[in-house]
Write an enzyme that holds these catalytic residues in place. Structure first.
Site, PDB file in Angstrom:
ATOM      1  N   ARG A 118       4.102  -5.600  -5.174  1.00 55.85           N
ATOM      2  CA  ARG A 118       4.788  -4.676  -6.096  1.00 55.85           C
ATOM      3  C   ARG A 118       6.291  -4.790  -5.887  1.00 55.85           C
ATOM      4  O   ARG A 118       6.781  -4.530  -4.786  1.00 55.85           O
ATOM      5  CB  ARG A 118       4.362  -3.237  -5.823  1.00 55.85           C
ATOM      6  CG  ARG A 118       2.854  -3.025  -5.837  1.00 55.85           C
ATOM      7  CD  ARG A 118       2.388  -2.268  -7.062  1.00 55.85           C
ATOM      8  NE  ARG A 118       0.942  -2.306  -7.114  1.00 55.85           N
ATOM      9  CZ  ARG A 118       0.168  -1.217  -7.179  1.00 55.85           C
ATOM     10  NH1 ARG A 118       0.712  -0.019  -7.190  1.00 55.85           N
ATOM     11  NH2 ARG A 118      -1.155  -1.336  -7.249  1.00 55.85           N
ATOM     12  N   GLU A 138       8.651  -2.930  -6.253  1.00 58.84           N
ATOM     13  CA  GLU A 138       9.217  -1.587  -6.316  1.00 58.84           C
ATOM     14  C   GLU A 138      10.545  -1.588  -5.574  1.00 58.84           C
ATOM     15  O   GLU A 138      10.611  -2.026  -4.432  1.00 58.84           O
ATOM     16  CB  GLU A 138       8.238  -0.576  -5.711  1.00 58.84           C
ATOM     17  CG  GLU A 138       7.005  -0.435  -6.568  1.00 58.84           C
ATOM     18  CD  GLU A 138       5.858   0.331  -5.911  1.00 58.84           C
ATOM     19  OE1 GLU A 138       5.202   1.101  -6.609  1.00 58.84           O
ATOM     20  OE2 GLU A 138       5.622   0.118  -4.705  1.00 58.84           O
ATOM     21  N   ARG A 166       6.462   4.974   2.861  1.00 56.49           N
ATOM     22  CA  ARG A 166       5.063   4.757   2.478  1.00 56.49           C
ATOM     23  C   ARG A 166       4.887   3.673   1.415  1.00 56.49           C
ATOM     24  O   ARG A 166       3.815   3.511   0.846  1.00 56.49           O
ATOM     25  CB  ARG A 166       4.423   6.081   2.030  1.00 56.49           C
ATOM     26  CG  ARG A 166       5.062   6.675   0.846  1.00 56.49           C
ATOM     27  CD  ARG A 166       4.620   8.106   0.586  1.00 56.49           C
ATOM     28  NE  ARG A 166       5.541   8.673  -0.372  1.00 56.49           N
ATOM     29  CZ  ARG A 166       5.430   8.534  -1.673  1.00 56.49           C
ATOM     30  NH1 ARG A 166       4.422   7.901  -2.194  1.00 56.49           N
ATOM     31  NH2 ARG A 166       6.328   9.063  -2.475  1.00 56.49           N
ATOM     32  N   HIS A 167       5.950   2.919   1.142  1.00 55.81           N
ATOM     33  CA  HIS A 167       5.840   1.805   0.193  1.00 55.81           C
ATOM     34  C   HIS A 167       6.229   0.483   0.857  1.00 55.81           C
ATOM     35  O   HIS A 167       7.200   0.422   1.599  1.00 55.81           O
ATOM     36  CB  HIS A 167       6.765   2.017  -1.007  1.00 55.81           C
ATOM     37  CG  HIS A 167       6.290   3.069  -1.954  1.00 55.81           C
ATOM     38  ND1 HIS A 167       6.717   4.370  -1.875  1.00 55.81           N
ATOM     39  CD2 HIS A 167       5.408   3.009  -2.977  1.00 55.81           C
ATOM     40  CE1 HIS A 167       6.108   5.072  -2.829  1.00 55.81           C
ATOM     41  NE2 HIS A 167       5.300   4.278  -3.507  1.00 55.81           N
ATOM     42  N   GLU A 218      -0.745  10.104  -1.243  1.00 56.66           N
ATOM     43  CA  GLU A 218      -1.783   9.437  -2.021  1.00 56.66           C
ATOM     44  C   GLU A 218      -2.337   8.251  -1.229  1.00 56.66           C
ATOM     45  O   GLU A 218      -1.599   7.444  -0.698  1.00 56.66           O
ATOM     46  CB  GLU A 218      -1.199   8.933  -3.341  1.00 56.66           C
ATOM     47  CG  GLU A 218      -2.233   8.178  -4.159  1.00 56.66           C
ATOM     48  CD  GLU A 218      -1.664   7.505  -5.398  1.00 56.66           C
ATOM     49  OE1 GLU A 218      -0.761   8.076  -6.045  1.00 56.66           O
ATOM     50  OE2 GLU A 218      -2.137   6.399  -5.723  1.00 56.66           O
ATOM     51  N   SER A 265      -6.300   5.473  -5.776  1.00 56.22           N
ATOM     52  CA  SER A 265      -6.475   5.886  -7.174  1.00 56.22           C
ATOM     53  C   SER A 265      -7.715   5.193  -7.700  1.00 56.22           C
ATOM     54  O   SER A 265      -7.934   4.016  -7.406  1.00 56.22           O
ATOM     55  CB  SER A 265      -5.274   5.475  -8.024  1.00 56.22           C
ATOM     56  OG  SER A 265      -4.196   6.331  -7.801  1.00 56.22           O
ATOM     57  N   ARG A 270      -1.755   2.744   4.104  1.00 53.76           N
ATOM     58  CA  ARG A 270      -1.681   4.212   4.007  1.00 53.76           C
ATOM     59  C   ARG A 270      -2.779   4.843   4.872  1.00 53.76           C
ATOM     60  O   ARG A 270      -2.561   5.835   5.537  1.00 53.76           O
ATOM     61  CB  ARG A 270      -1.868   4.662   2.548  1.00 53.76           C
ATOM     62  CG  ARG A 270      -0.783   4.149   1.619  1.00 53.76           C
ATOM     63  CD  ARG A 270       0.206   5.217   1.242  1.00 53.76           C
ATOM     64  NE  ARG A 270       1.263   4.655   0.416  1.00 53.76           N
ATOM     65  CZ  ARG A 270       1.429   4.924  -0.881  1.00 53.76           C
ATOM     66  NH1 ARG A 270       0.602   5.757  -1.491  1.00 53.76           N
ATOM     67  NH2 ARG A 270       2.426   4.389  -1.545  1.00 53.76           N
TER      68      ARG A 270
END
Ligand code: ATP
Ligand code: MG
Length: 427
Positions: free
Chosen positions: A213, A215, A221-222, A350, A353, A401
């Site tokens: 990703r 991001e 947490r990423h 989180e 998902s 996570r």
């Protein structure tokens, strides 16, 4: 044979001669006697060096060894009350295999105290620390726990491509790469491929593989490369998928506890025995708004909103019945505005998902268009829905996570050997 046993095995003996190998952890010299603390993955041992036994020259040479040099030794194991570890190895001979330079860029014998940057910069040394190693032993046990459970539930472990032509969900979080004369990307998620496999009749699949990703944000947490654990099951709904996820998590924690890796981390965690609580999006929204925060229906939970929620439900829980508009195109719509999507949370974080998926071709194409995606770009995926697609459901779980929760470490970078974040590409 370089060694006859590990240091942990040696600690169980008394009177036997052994050959052991490891790193010089520490050295203390007390006149004619000296102690070298040697370390391997399994623990420490005290080597006792007596000048009159090994000779003056050797005594001098061995006591000058630098910390973190690699040695192999032969000696006799003796139980003794005097040694902190309860046993010692009376040195007979020592072979120097690799000399460590000084000063060390990062101390190993000391408690973890260096900042994250220095630690990652010298990761090979950082990983020698027992409490750092323990995170990876726990991580390994977690994967085994999940794999064991899913295999027992007849899931087939698969591997889907990581070099792809289209984005899973559109969006900008993609790393473009050159694929000969074509443009390609690193895959963000195996979502589309695992759904295609439901159309292929695989019935139940899982994959443990990297996801990428792009991001831009730098959070604790990423990561830009993480391990995604994905499962997908046919003739199943959102409840079935949630149950599989919950059981996977429980078996992962059980394995981590049994591995004893958590002891080194002084992490006290129990396998959850109760079913995970389930809260609808609407109830979560009301709860948050009742605490003086203001959130509109249809918004995603902000970090602050999740903090409030995490304080109220301080355990694992599912958020269910999400507004359709904030979930990806492939989730199954439900009662017009809602969807069969769920998130698994732990306190304010989180973890996963998932959803029952939309397996109806026409509806899928319509929703794609509503979300501004061009169905032509997804032809390879949509084709699988035209020739017999069963109803199915699944989830994606971020391994790091989960490792954070189980080990109690605060920064996701600590759960990866060589993290890839916004600025870090080496080591
Ligand atoms: P978040 O909102 O926390 O950024 P997300 O909703 O964008 O996550 P999903 O696309 O739902 O993430 O991915 C499924 C799971 O993969 C997440 O629940 C999370 O555990 C993990 N995950 C997603 N992005 C990252 C990331 N950048 N680093 C580490 N794990 C991630
Ligand atoms: Mg998500």
């Amino acid at each position: 044979m370089l060694r006859t046993c590990t240091l942990k095995e040696a600690s169980q003996l008394d009177g036997e001669t052994v050959k052991v190998c490891g790193w010089v952890h520490d050295i203390r010299v007390l006149g004619k006697i000296a102690f070298i603390i040697i370390r391997d993955r399994y623990g420490l041992a005290q080597l006792t060096l007596i000048r009159s036994i090994i000779g003056k020259e050797n005594f001098k040479k061995y006591t000058k060894l630098t910390r973190e040099s690699v040695i192999c030794v032969q000696g006799k194991v003796q139980k003794t009350e005097q040694a902190k570890l309860g046993f010692e190895i009376l040195l007979e001979s020592l072979e120097i295999l690799s000399i460590a330079e000084t000063p060390l860029p990062l101390g190993v014998a000391d408690k973890v105290s260096a900042d994250m940057e220095t630690r990652i910069e010298n990761r090979f040394l950082d990983l020698r620390k027992k409490e750092v190693l323990a995170v990876f032993e726990a991580r390994s046990a977690i994967i085994q726990g999940i794999r064991e459970y899913l295999a027992q539930e007849h899931f087939i472990e698969v591997h889907t491509p990581k070099i792809v032509a289209t984005a899973t969900e559109g969006g900008t979080e993609l790393f473009p790469i050159k694929y000969f004369e074509k443009d390609a990307y690193l895959n963000q998620s195996p979502q589309l491929y695992k759904q295609i496999l439901m159309g292929s009749g695989f019935d139940r699949v899982f994959e443990i593989a990297p996801a990428f990703r792009a991001e831009e944000h730098n959070t604790t947490r990423h990561l830009n490369e993480f391990i995604s654990i994905d499962a997908e099951l046919s003739f199943a709904d959102d409840n079935d998928a949630m149950q599989i996820l919950e059981n996977s998590i429980k078996n992962a924690i059980k394995h981590a506890i049994e591995s004893e890796a958590l002891n080194a981390l002084e992490q006290d965690i129990e396998t959850p025995d109760k079913p995970f609580e389930r809260v609808t999006y609407d109830d979560a929204l009301d709860l948050i708004n009742s605490k003086g925060y203001s959130m509109e229906w249809g918004e995603d939970f902000s970090t602050e909103a999740l903090k409030i929620l995490g304080k109220e439900i301080d355990d694992f829980y599912f958020i269910t019945h999400w507004p359709l508009e904030i979930k990806p195109f492939y989730v199954l719509p439900f009662e017009e505005k809602y969807s069969k999507a769920f998130d698994l949370m732990y306190k304010d974080k989180e973890l996963s998902s998932g959803a029952q998926r939309n397996h109806n071709y026409e509806s899928l194409v319509n929703i794609m268009k509503q979300k501004g995606l061009n169905p032509e770009n997804f032809e390879f995926y949509l084709r699988a829905f035209k020739y017999g697609m069963p109803p199915h459901a699944g989830w994606g779980l971020g391994l790091e996570r989960l490792v954070m929760i189980v080990t109690g470490v605060k920064n996701i970078r600590e759960c990866v050997l060589f993290p890839r974040d916004r600025t870090r590409l080496v080591p």
